[in-house]
Scaffold this motif. Structure first.
Motif, PDB file in Angstrom:
ATOM      1  N   ARG A 218      42.527  47.885  38.406  1.00  0.00           N
ATOM      2  CA  ARG A 218      42.294  48.298  37.017  1.00  0.00           C
ATOM      3  C   ARG A 218      43.115  47.482  36.029  1.00  0.00           C
ATOM      4  N   SER A 219      44.287  47.027  36.432  1.00  0.00           N
ATOM      5  CA  SER A 219      45.109  46.206  35.541  1.00  0.00           C
ATOM      6  C   SER A 219      44.403  44.896  35.202  1.00  0.00           C
ATOM      7  N   TRP A 220      43.958  44.204  36.237  1.00  0.00           N
ATOM      8  CA  TRP A 220      43.274  42.925  36.025  1.00  0.00           C
ATOM      9  C   TRP A 220      41.929  43.136  35.338  1.00  0.00           C
ATOM     10  N   ASN A 221      41.201  44.141  35.781  1.00  0.00           N
ATOM     11  CA  ASN A 221      39.892  44.407  35.198  1.00  0.00           C
ATOM     12  C   ASN A 221      40.013  44.777  33.718  1.00  0.00           C
ATOM     13  N   GLY A 222      40.963  45.659  33.409  1.00  0.00           N
ATOM     14  CA  GLY A 222      41.169  46.048  32.018  1.00  0.00           C
ATOM     15  C   GLY A 222      41.621  44.880  31.161  1.00  0.00           C
ATOM     16  N   PHE A 223      42.469  44.008  31.713  1.00  0.00           N
ATOM     17  CA  PHE A 223      42.914  42.835  30.955  1.00  0.00           C
ATOM     18  C   PHE A 223      41.731  41.937  30.610  1.00  0.00           C
TER      19      PHE A 223
END
Length: 334
Positions: A218-223
């Motif tokens: 979710r961190s990478w996807n949200g970024f």
């Protein structure tokens, strides 16, 4: 792999990620596979599509200069000189990284091109956050129109184009299929969506389930979504040409191949996209690979599961290309 990729993504890491990409760009000989492919590069003017919302249009108009998109055309030397099918490829990288020359994304499709006597056309779209939406969809749409319009000089059959993409490239490919349907363009034989990044809301069950576990969490996807959409991300006014999960009409699209791992963040949005195509009366072939994490077949290409995934894609691609080579049916007599 978790120790290597488990650090949350941030603006502070962006330069590092892009430097890693640049360090892995292939030489011309690597792209040509020792002379087995002819490789050419073209710079294509970009025109703003009807994809932009009012706010996005304002953002795009602030970009100085006239943008161009680069197309890399790779053709097996053994392929027919003319009337070749084309695989129009959009690379991954979360909208903020990646490169259209990167063999990480190209290698499996070059294998398919050699098998079918096709050309791979890889599009180098602009990256966020320097170039927010709609730069990405404008670039891939302009590149596709140029490819079809110059098919004769490229030796391609404009009636036999399949669009394909991985991760962010899969999301752009899905958006491109809808934009071509809505705004015009070549008849697409099919759309190949590999672990596609489709939903800016980043709130599916699989996104939470795999947070901190999948290499693309979710961190990478949200970024990635934040980089492309800014403050609009997750809000009510996101265009379906940015996030295909926002589309309300998935009818009239070319046949889709969709695959995803069962152990990845993007699993549920891929399943939902296939289901919505079916509900709209369309054609979608869906594969959920057991235990597969994000882009597992590219990261571990020799694994048995990866080989099976590539076989399934090639089977679908062969059927789509064969159908496109058949003569058009005569209308039924009343």
């Amino acid at each position: 792999m978790r120790e290597t990729a488990g650090t949350p993504m941030s603006m502070e890491r962006l330069a590092e990620i892009r430097a890693e990409d640049a360090a892995e760009l292939p030489t011309l000989d690597e792209l040509s596979r020792g002379g087995r492919f002819d490789v050419a590069s073209y710079s294509v003017p970009v025109s703003a599509s009807a994809s932009a919302s009012a706010a996005a249009s304002e953002s795009a108009s602030a970009t100085s200069g006239e943008p161009e998109v680069t197309l890399l055309v790779c053709t097996p030397v053994s392929a027919p000189a003319t009337e070749r099918p084309a695989i129009y490829v959009t690379h991954g990288g979360g909208y903020f990284s990646g490169d259209h020359r990167h063999l990480f994304f190209l290698d499996p499709l070059l294998d398919d091109a050699a098998h079918f006597g096709a050309s791979v056309v890889s599009v180098g779209y602009r990256l966020a956050p320097e170039h927010p939406y709609p730069a990405q969809i404008d670039d891939v749409y302009s590149g596709l129109l140029w490819t079809a319009g110059h098919a004769a000089e490229l030796g391609l059959d404009p009636e036999r184009i399949v669009v394909a993409g991985t991760s962010a490239g899969g999301g752009l490919t899905a958006a491109l299929a809808s934009l071509v349907r809505d705004q015009g363009g070549p008849r697409l034989l099919g759309q190949m969506l590999m672990c596609p990044m489709l939903d800016d809301r980043n709130d599916s069950d699989s996104a939470y389930q795999m947070d901190g576990a999948d290499v693309w969490d979710r961190s990478w996807n949200g970024f990635g979504w934040q980089a492309m959409l800014g403050s609009a991300r997750g809000g009510p006014d996101v265009s379906p040409y940015a996030a295909p999960a926002r589309a309300t009409d998935l009818s009239g699209l070319p046949p889709a191949f969709i695959d995803v791992g069962s152990a990845e963040t993007l699993r549920d949005e891929a399943l939902a996209h296939a289901d919505r195509i079916w509900r709209a009366g369309g054609s979608a072939e869906l594969h959920v690979w057991p235990g597969g994490f994000h882009a597992f077949d590219l990261v571990v290409p020799d694994a048995a599961l990866s080989r099976e995934a590539r076989r399934a894609r090639r089977s679908w691609l062969g059927r789509v290309l064969a159908a496109g080579a058949l003569p058009a049916r005569e209308p039924a007599q009343s």
